[in-house]
Design a protein around this motif. Structure first.
Motif, PDB file in Angstrom:
ATOM      1  N   ALA A   1      -3.013  12.055   4.258  1.00  0.00           N
ATOM      2  CA  ALA A   1      -2.810  11.103   3.169  1.00  0.00           C
ATOM      3  C   ALA A   1      -2.476  11.850   1.891  1.00  0.00           C
ATOM      4  CB  ALA A   1      -4.056  10.255   2.966  1.00  0.00           C
ATOM      5  N   ARG A   2      -1.608  11.260   1.101  1.00  0.00           N
ATOM      6  CA  ARG A   2      -1.264  11.846  -0.189  1.00  0.00           C
ATOM      7  C   ARG A   2      -0.925  10.728  -1.163  1.00  0.00           C
ATOM      8  NH1 ARG A   2       4.728  13.053   0.145  1.00  0.00           N
ATOM      9  NH2 ARG A   2       5.391  12.247   2.165  1.00  0.00           N
ATOM     10  N   MET A   3      -1.105  11.014  -2.433  1.00  0.00           N
ATOM     11  CA  MET A   3      -0.761  10.068  -3.478  1.00  0.00           C
ATOM     12  C   MET A   3       0.620  10.423  -4.006  1.00  0.00           C
ATOM     13  SD  MET A   3      -1.830   7.390  -5.211  1.00  0.00           S
ATOM     14  CE  MET A   3      -3.589   7.256  -5.585  1.00  0.00           C
ATOM     15  N   ILE A   4       1.502   9.426  -4.037  1.00  0.00           N
ATOM     16  CA  ILE A   4       2.883   9.625  -4.465  1.00  0.00           C
ATOM     17  C   ILE A   4       3.132   8.796  -5.721  1.00  0.00           C
ATOM     18  CG2 ILE A   4       5.309   9.363  -3.812  1.00  0.00           C
ATOM     19  CD1 ILE A   4       4.407   9.566  -0.883  1.00  0.00           C
ATOM     20  N   ALA A   5       3.764   9.373  -6.709  1.00  0.00           N
ATOM     21  CA  ALA A   5       4.113   8.625  -7.907  1.00  0.00           C
ATOM     22  C   ALA A   5       5.152   7.569  -7.570  1.00  0.00           C
ATOM     23  CB  ALA A   5       4.648   9.567  -8.983  1.00  0.00           C
ATOM     24  N   GLY A   6       4.980   6.378  -8.109  1.00  0.00           N
ATOM     25  CA  GLY A   6       5.948   5.312  -7.894  1.00  0.00           C
ATOM     26  C   GLY A   6       5.768   4.599  -6.566  1.00  0.00           C
ATOM     27  N   LEU A   7       6.852   3.999  -6.104  1.00  0.00           N
ATOM     28  CA  LEU A   7       6.863   3.214  -4.864  1.00  0.00           C
ATOM     29  C   LEU A   7       7.892   3.830  -3.927  1.00  0.00           C
ATOM     30  CD1 LEU A   7       6.892  -0.303  -6.572  1.00  0.00           C
ATOM     31  CD2 LEU A   7       4.947   0.715  -5.364  1.00  0.00           C
ATOM     32  N   PRO A   8       7.478   4.698  -3.007  1.00  0.00           N
ATOM     33  CA  PRO A   8       8.430   5.403  -2.149  1.00  0.00           C
ATOM     34  C   PRO A   8       9.066   4.494  -1.104  1.00  0.00           C
ATOM     35  CG  PRO A   8       6.197   5.856  -1.429  1.00  0.00           C
ATOM     36  CD  PRO A   8       6.082   5.065  -2.715  1.00  0.00           C
ATOM     37  N   ASP A   9      10.232   4.908  -0.610  1.00  0.00           N
ATOM     38  CA  ASP A   9      10.914   4.168   0.453  1.00  0.00           C
ATOM     39  C   ASP A   9      10.077   4.102   1.724  1.00  0.00           C
ATOM     40  OD1 ASP A   9      13.059   3.766  -1.221  1.00  0.00           O
ATOM     41  OD2 ASP A   9      14.222   5.469  -0.445  1.00  0.00           O
ATOM     42  N   ALA A  10       9.114   5.028   1.855  1.00  0.00           N
ATOM     43  CA  ALA A  10       8.271   5.046   3.047  1.00  0.00           C
ATOM     44  C   ALA A  10       7.477   3.747   3.206  1.00  0.00           C
ATOM     45  CB  ALA A  10       7.315   6.236   3.005  1.00  0.00           C
ATOM     46  N   ILE A  11       7.297   2.994   2.129  1.00  0.00           N
ATOM     47  CA  ILE A  11       6.612   1.704   2.247  1.00  0.00           C
ATOM     48  C   ILE A  11       7.357   0.815   3.233  1.00  0.00           C
ATOM     49  CG2 ILE A  11       6.001  -0.423   1.019  1.00  0.00           C
ATOM     50  CD1 ILE A  11       5.574   1.295  -1.485  1.00  0.00           C
ATOM     51  N   ASP A  12       8.683   0.807   3.144  1.00  0.00           N
ATOM     52  CA  ASP A  12       9.469  -0.035   4.051  1.00  0.00           C
ATOM     53  C   ASP A  12       9.388   0.476   5.487  1.00  0.00           C
ATOM     54  OD1 ASP A  12      10.189  -1.705   2.013  1.00  0.00           O
ATOM     55  OD2 ASP A  12      12.190  -0.868   1.737  1.00  0.00           O
ATOM     56  N   ALA A  13       9.225   1.777   5.655  1.00  0.00           N
ATOM     57  CA  ALA A  13       9.076   2.324   7.001  1.00  0.00           C
ATOM     58  C   ALA A  13       7.780   1.832   7.633  1.00  0.00           C
ATOM     59  CB  ALA A  13       9.111   3.847   6.953  1.00  0.00           C
ATOM     60  N   VAL A  14       6.697   1.787   6.842  1.00  0.00           N
ATOM     61  CA  VAL A  14       5.436   1.255   7.354  1.00  0.00           C
ATOM     62  C   VAL A  14       5.583  -0.233   7.663  1.00  0.00           C
ATOM     63  CG1 VAL A  14       2.997   0.873   6.883  1.00  0.00           C
ATOM     64  CG2 VAL A  14       4.113   2.927   6.015  1.00  0.00           C
ATOM     65  N   THR A  15       6.177  -0.963   6.737  1.00  0.00           N
ATOM     66  CA  THR A  15       6.293  -2.415   6.897  1.00  0.00           C
ATOM     67  C   THR A  15       7.067  -2.774   8.150  1.00  0.00           C
ATOM     68  OG1 THR A  15       6.254  -2.624   4.487  1.00  0.00           O
ATOM     69  CG2 THR A  15       6.982  -4.536   5.732  1.00  0.00           C
ATOM     70  N   ALA A  16       8.069  -1.987   8.500  1.00  0.00           N
ATOM     71  CA  ALA A  16       8.876  -2.283   9.685  1.00  0.00           C
ATOM     72  C   ALA A  16       8.057  -2.220  10.966  1.00  0.00           C
ATOM     73  CB  ALA A  16      10.045  -1.304   9.767  1.00  0.00           C
ATOM     74  N   SER A  17       6.955  -1.465  10.951  1.00  0.00           N
ATOM     75  CA  SER A  17       6.113  -1.357  12.143  1.00  0.00           C
ATOM     76  C   SER A  17       4.805  -2.129  11.990  1.00  0.00           C
ATOM     77  CB  SER A  17       5.813   0.119  12.442  1.00  0.00           C
ATOM     78  OG  SER A  17       5.165   0.751  11.353  1.00  0.00           O
ATOM     79  N   ALA A  18       4.699  -2.923  10.935  1.00  0.00           N
ATOM     80  CA  ALA A  18       3.500  -3.730  10.711  1.00  0.00           C
ATOM     81  C   ALA A  18       3.556  -5.018  11.528  1.00  0.00           C
ATOM     82  CB  ALA A  18       3.370  -4.066   9.218  1.00  0.00           C
ATOM     83  N   ALA A  19       2.466  -5.754  11.538  1.00  0.00           N
ATOM     84  CA  ALA A  19       2.449  -7.063  12.198  1.00  0.00           C
ATOM     85  C   ALA A  19       3.524  -7.943  11.562  1.00  0.00           C
ATOM     86  CB  ALA A  19       1.079  -7.709  12.052  1.00  0.00           C
ATOM     87  N   PRO A  20       4.201  -8.781  12.351  1.00  0.00           N
ATOM     88  CA  PRO A  20       5.259  -9.631  11.783  1.00  0.00           C
ATOM     89  C   PRO A  20       4.795 -10.458  10.587  1.00  0.00           C
ATOM     90  CG  PRO A  20       5.365  -9.682  14.174  1.00  0.00           C
ATOM     91  CD  PRO A  20       4.114  -8.921  13.813  1.00  0.00           C
ATOM     92  N   THR A  21       3.533 -10.878  10.586  1.00  0.00           N
ATOM     93  CA  THR A  21       3.009 -11.689   9.487  1.00  0.00           C
ATOM     94  C   THR A  21       2.952 -10.937   8.164  1.00  0.00           C
ATOM     95  OG1 THR A  21       0.788 -11.052  10.189  1.00  0.00           O
ATOM     96  CG2 THR A  21       1.623 -13.186  10.966  1.00  0.00           C
ATOM     97  N   HIS A  22       3.063  -9.606   8.215  1.00  0.00           N
ATOM     98  CA  HIS A  22       2.910  -8.780   7.011  1.00  0.00           C
ATOM     99  C   HIS A  22       4.196  -8.057   6.622  1.00  0.00           C
ATOM    100  CE1 HIS A  22      -1.239  -9.669   7.712  1.00  0.00           C
ATOM    101  NE2 HIS A  22      -1.650  -8.919   6.714  1.00  0.00           N
ATOM    102  N   ARG A  23       5.303  -8.430   7.220  1.00  0.00           N
ATOM    103  CA  ARG A  23       6.540  -7.683   6.966  1.00  0.00           C
ATOM    104  C   ARG A  23       7.249  -8.064   5.681  1.00  0.00           C
ATOM    105  NH1 ARG A  23       8.586  -7.016  13.282  1.00  0.00           N
ATOM    106  NH2 ARG A  23       6.769  -5.740  13.876  1.00  0.00           N
TER     107      ARG A  23
END
Length: 363
Positions: free
Chosen positions: A14-36
């Protein structure tokens, strides 16, 4: 493309990143459909609308992003507290990959403890993947998690209602057709649906026009309106600049003689529909345009394969008439790191709980 299989032995980092990285969308793509819908732009839209400086706790395992928790400051800076940015509709949480495990949440809390004294997650539903994982990790790691009740949610299980018989009931649809004929005496009704590329400024303006002419404007200060300039219109306009989010945003719209008269606004997340907002011009109130519209919307949802409609919090009367039943509770949570913050949580717990809502019924 198939994602690589992760070894259980792969360490979670785990690491803290300044701002909102594109990696958020990478996580969301593999999240439950209700949370995409919890995409990078969802949080960016909140910051555009409500302010704050974002940073993101990101957990990776074997080179794959497993969880993301965007944060902004909460309270005076010396307190070093944080909260998840976002709209209250449907909830405030972070995306979690469906194959995330205990080690991922433990790593997230470990890094959070190095960065902040505590953070607020919510309002969020009981059973939310991020919440469930953090609660387990908090118990194991000495964190204190403080809940406060906000409201009950109401969930319409379409499959269950249909298993009981024809739904919507034919008698209801007949009554609606009768009322539509009376509505037509006031003007020419035009029923339509919009989503995706339809989200232009003019469409948002139509929704704001309806809210301005609704009971909301007469009985409140208008700050809870979803689409006006004095309400939350900036958030939804900003969110719609993400084509993926725009494709999830859905509206059923009634115009009378070309004038916007009623809307029902949702987020469609797979087979799950979040009923975010509905409103109507009070001029047509005696003809129940809101009721007529949302039944049309539900019939369309069934045709589109929606199996559950989440009506969120609020008035349970009309939701119960549709067939919705009480669903998961919605709560706010404070997570306080081990040591003095967790000890202070013993004193804060009752005060935090009392700052929520009193639960009605037997829940």
């Amino acid at each position: 493309m198939m994602l690589p299989m992760l070894s259980p032995a792969s360490p979670s980092i785990a690491r803290m990143i300044a701002g909102l990285p594109d990696a958020i969308d990478a996580v969301t793509a593999s999240a439950a459909p209700t949370h995409r819908f919890l995409r990078r732009r969802w949080y960016a839209a909140a910051i555009d609308a409500y302010g704050g400086t974002a940073r993101t706790l990101l957990v990776e395992r074997g080179g794959q992003a497993m969880a993301a928790l965007p944060l902004i400051g909460l309270g005076p800076a010396p307190l070093r507290m944080a909260q998840v940015p976002g709209s209250y509709w449907p909830f405030r949480s972070g995306p979690v990959a469906q194959d995330a495990g205990p080690g991922d949440f433990a790593a997230l809390l470990d890094e959070a403890g190095r960065q902040v004294r505590g953070f607020r997650l919510g309002p969020v539903y009981d059973g939310d993947p991020m919440l469930a994982g953090l609660l387990d990790a908090a118990r194991a790691g000495g964190w204190r998690a403080l809940p406060r009740f906000i409201a009950d949610s109401y969930l319409l299980d379409i499959a269950a209602r249909q298993a009981e018989g024809v739904w919507p009931r034919l008698s209801t649809l007949r009554k609606n057709r009768f009322n539509e004929k009376h509505l037509a005496a006031l003007g020419i009704p035009d029923w339509s649906f919009a989503s995706g590329a339809d989200w232009q400024s003019g469409l948002f303006d139509d929704l704001a026009t309806i809210e301005t002419a609704s009971w909301l404007a007469d009985r409140t200060d208008g700050r809870d309106a979803k689409f006006t300039e004095t309400g939350h219109g900036r958030f939804w306009r900003a969110a719609a600049t993400d084509p993926v989010l725009a494709g999830m945003m859905w509206v059923a719209l009634l115009r009378m003689d070309g004038k916007p008269a009623a809307f029902s606004f949702d987020i469609n997340a797979g087979q799950h529909k979040y009923a975010v907002a509905n409103s109507y011009d009070a001029t047509y109130g005696q003809r129940s345009p809101g009721r007529l519209l949302y039944y049309r919307n539900l019939v369309r949802a069934v045709a589109d394969g929606v199996t559950h409609v989440d009506w969120g919090a609020g008035d349970s009367g009309y939701k119960g008439l549709i067939g919705a039943e009480r669903g998961p509770a919605i709560r706010d949570w404070l997570f306080l790191r081990p040591g003095l913050p967790a000890l202070a949580g013993r004193v804060l717990a009752r005060r935090w709980a009392r700052s929520g809502s009193a639960r009605s019924g037997n829940g």
